[in-house]
Enzyme design. Structure first.
Site, mmCIF file in Angstrom:
data_model
loop_
_atom_site.group_PDB
_atom_site.id
_atom_site.type_symbol
_atom_site.label_atom_id
_atom_site.label_comp_id
_atom_site.label_asym_id
_atom_site.label_seq_id
_atom_site.Cartn_x
_atom_site.Cartn_y
_atom_site.Cartn_z
ATOM 1 N N ASP A 29 0.873 -1.159 0.000
ATOM 2 C CA ASP A 29 0.000 0.000 0.000
ATOM 3 C C ASP A 29 0.921 1.223 0.000
ATOM 4 O OD1 ASP A 29 -2.365 1.597 0.442
ATOM 5 O OD2 ASP A 29 -1.651 1.823 2.504
ATOM 6 N N ASP B 240 -0.165 5.113 0.760
ATOM 7 C CA ASP B 240 -0.449 6.116 1.796
ATOM 8 C C ASP B 240 -0.405 5.492 3.189
ATOM 9 O OD1 ASP B 240 -1.078 8.187 -0.096
ATOM 10 O OD2 ASP B 240 -3.052 7.311 -0.381
#
Ligand code: BG6
Ligand code: MG
Length: 218
Positions: free
Chosen positions: A11, A13
């Site tokens: 991922d 953010d």
């Protein structure tokens, strides 16, 4: 030991960069302008969730109903605030340990990919000079369903030509841990996601993942 793994899907953010705080600041500005209560706890529910789904969560506390057109304009306004923070990002916004860990994983033979709900993914990766680190980028621009749906991770795995069971995903969001599990991946949690009991592995610091991912013998 996770010796069967060939790919690691990250991922973006809240895992590789701390844009999760910029998301909060931008949503907070929008919520304040609209007179809607919003705090860090509500913000945790937005992690991994698409822009429009995030807006719907914020509007749960709105005193009026917004039309689809008004909602689209609000999401755009939030993104404009958010992009002012992104525009100031530089390679210094990636921790030295994060960059070194990614390089070490590549050296150990892993294929690295991004699996992010964000439509700003490529812009952010360019700002912080991380683009060349990844063999594939699956993001908010190539999915129809946001996390906790596994689509973004399944597309990332397909792009690096690996089956989900041969990859692990790394997430700071519960929605992302759920997406990983539903897709058949092993999951590594960092940040707020370490409180999610479903995660297979939990790390305090990014570089701790090296302990699970030994050099591959090809
Ligand atoms: C995720 C964030 O990575 O991307 C969410 O955790 C965000 O908070 C989502 O809503 C969509 O991001 P963007 O950049 O397309 O608005
Ligand atoms: Mg995240």
């Amino acid at each position: 030991m996770l010796e069967q793994f060939k790919g690691v899907i990250f991922d973006l953010d809240g895992v590789l960069v701390f844009t999760d705080h910029f998301h909060f600041l931008a949503w907070k500005k929008l919520a304040d302008e609209e007179g809607i209560y919003f705090d860090e706890k509500i913000n945790d529910r937005l992690r991994g969730v698409s822009r429009m789904d995030s807006l719907d969560i914020i509007l749960e506390r709105a005193k009026k109903t917004y039309s689809a057109c008004e909602k689209a304009k609000m999401a755009e306004r939030k993104n404009e605030f958010y992009k002012t923070y992104l525009a100031r990002m530089t390679p210094e916004d990636v921790q030295k340990e994060t960059r070194e860990t990614l390089l070490e994983l590549k050296k150990r033979g892993y294929k690295l990919a991004i699996g992010s709900s964000s439509k700003n993914t490529k812009f952010i990766l360019n700002q912080v000079d991380l683009t060349s680190m990844f063999e594939a980028i699956s993001d908010g621009t190539n999915i129809t369903k946001s996390k906790p749906d596994p689509e973004v991770f399944l597309k990332a795995a397909a792009l690096i030509l690996e089956k989900p069971e041969n990859c692990c995903i790394m997430e700071d969001a519960s929605a992302g841990i759920e997406a990983g599990l539903r897709g058949g991946f092993k999951t590594i949690a960092i940040g707020p996601a370490i409180h999610d009991e479903r995660a297979d592995f939990k790390v305090q610091k990014f570089q701790d993942i090296l302990a699970f991912l030994p050099a591959l013998h090809r």
